[in-house]
Structure formats: C-alpha cells, structure tokens
Design a protein around this motif. Sequence first.
Motif, PDB file in Angstrom:
ATOM      1  N   VAL A 288      10.776  28.936   7.749  1.00 50.98           N
ATOM      2  CA  VAL A 288      10.206  27.630   7.453  1.00 50.98           C
ATOM      3  C   VAL A 288       9.520  27.657   6.099  1.00 50.98           C
ATOM      4  N   ALA A 289       9.615  26.549   5.400  1.00 45.03           N
ATOM      5  CA  ALA A 289       8.867  26.325   4.164  1.00 45.03           C
ATOM      6  C   ALA A 289       8.203  24.972   4.324  1.00 45.03           C
ATOM      7  N   LEU A 290       6.889  24.945   4.149  1.00 43.70           N
ATOM      8  CA  LEU A 290       6.115  23.739   4.404  1.00 43.70           C
ATOM      9  C   LEU A 290       5.477  23.222   3.129  1.00 43.70           C
ATOM     10  N   ASP A 291       5.674  21.943   2.873  1.00 41.01           N
ATOM     11  CA  ASP A 291       4.937  21.221   1.838  1.00 41.01           C
ATOM     12  C   ASP A 291       3.909  20.393   2.602  1.00 41.01           C
ATOM     13  N   ALA A 292       2.766  21.013   2.922  1.00 44.86           N
ATOM     14  CA  ALA A 292       1.762  20.394   3.798  1.00 44.86           C
ATOM     15  C   ALA A 292       1.205  19.113   3.204  1.00 44.86           C
TER      16      ALA A 292
ATOM     17  N   SER B 277      15.410  26.408   0.406  1.00 46.65           N
ATOM     18  CA  SER B 277      16.501  25.985  -0.451  1.00 46.65           C
ATOM     19  C   SER B 277      17.399  25.000   0.270  1.00 46.65           C
ATOM     20  N   THR B 278      17.760  23.948  -0.436  1.00 45.12           N
ATOM     21  CA  THR B 278      18.769  23.025   0.070  1.00 45.12           C
ATOM     22  C   THR B 278      20.006  23.113  -0.813  1.00 45.12           C
ATOM     23  N   CYS B 279      20.117  24.202  -1.550  1.00 41.97           N
ATOM     24  CA  CYS B 279      21.186  24.372  -2.534  1.00 41.97           C
ATOM     25  C   CYS B 279      22.548  24.471  -1.852  1.00 41.97           C
ATOM     26  N   CYS B 280      23.493  23.674  -2.305  1.00 45.04           N
ATOM     27  CA  CYS B 280      24.843  23.740  -1.781  1.00 45.04           C
ATOM     28  C   CYS B 280      25.755  24.539  -2.702  1.00 45.04           C
ATOM     29  N   GLY B 281      25.214  24.936  -3.880  1.00 39.57           N
ATOM     30  CA  GLY B 281      25.999  25.713  -4.836  1.00 39.57           C
ATOM     31  C   GLY B 281      26.854  24.863  -5.746  1.00 39.57           C
TER      32      GLY B 281
ATOM     33  N   VAL C 254      15.362  26.763   8.070  1.00 46.15           N
ATOM     34  CA  VAL C 254      16.664  27.438   8.049  1.00 46.15           C
ATOM     35  C   VAL C 254      16.770  28.154   9.390  1.00 46.15           C
ATOM     36  N   THR C 255      17.720  27.719  10.210  1.00 50.04           N
ATOM     37  CA  THR C 255      17.824  28.219  11.575  1.00 50.04           C
ATOM     38  C   THR C 255      19.233  28.038  12.119  1.00 50.04           C
ATOM     39  N   SER C 256      19.524  28.767  13.174  1.00 52.18           N
ATOM     40  CA  SER C 256      20.802  28.581  13.870  1.00 52.18           C
ATOM     41  C   SER C 256      20.686  27.495  14.935  1.00 52.18           C
ATOM     42  N   ALA C 257      19.478  27.029  15.220  1.00 51.94           N
ATOM     43  CA  ALA C 257      19.259  25.966  16.209  1.00 51.94           C
ATOM     44  C   ALA C 257      19.714  24.623  15.632  1.00 51.94           C
TER      45      ALA C 257
ATOM     46  N   ALA D 235       6.150  27.795  12.812  1.00 50.60           N
ATOM     47  CA  ALA D 235       7.019  28.958  13.003  1.00 50.60           C
ATOM     48  C   ALA D 235       6.961  29.438  14.449  1.00 50.60           C
ATOM     49  N   ALA D 236       5.757  29.445  15.043  1.00 49.75           N
ATOM     50  CA  ALA D 236       5.607  29.865  16.443  1.00 49.75           C
ATOM     51  C   ALA D 236       6.346  28.924  17.382  1.00 49.75           C
ATOM     52  N   ALA D 237       6.359  27.632  17.062  1.00 45.63           N
ATOM     53  CA  ALA D 237       7.055  26.655  17.900  1.00 45.63           C
ATOM     54  C   ALA D 237       8.563  26.867  17.862  1.00 45.63           C
ATOM     55  N   LEU D 238       9.073  27.357  16.737  1.00 42.60           N
ATOM     56  CA  LEU D 238      10.519  27.540  16.577  1.00 42.60           C
ATOM     57  C   LEU D 238      11.006  28.919  17.008  1.00 42.60           C
TER      58      LEU D 238
END
Length: 78
Positions: A27-31, A71-75, A39-42, A15-18
Amino acid sequence: MQFELDGRPDAATLAAALRPLDPDAQVALDAGNGRLDVVTSASREQVATALRQAGYGVSPVVQELHVSGGSTCCGGCS
C-alpha cells in the motif's frame, strides 16, 4: 488499483486490514488527499470490502494517479 478514503487513513491500519486477503499486498497512502494505491492479488471488490470493514468510506478511483511509493505505470510512456 486506487481508492479514495473518508476519515483519517493510517497506512499501518490499512495494511493490516488487507493482510488476510494477501499477505504480500503493498500500500502507498497519500493521507492528505485520502488516496490509497494498492498492489495486490485480491480483487477490487475484496479490497473495498476489507477497507469498509476497517471503518473507512471507500470509493474506487476511476482515473488513477501516481502516489508516492506506488506505481500505476503501464510502461506506455515515451
């Protein structure tokens, strides 16, 4: 967007890097599996570059999966 990361990813470090790219990035991490959902505008390339600069090996994920907290939900599900 999702990425696979090498190494021992830490959500706070990621998160700090972004943050300089997008202060509102989420950010959601599955370590355990080294998978990061962002999820970002970048752009994807900007995120990948920032993660590499933070010391992680980064590969964009072609087929995205749900990661806890993101979420990767497209609806489009019925």
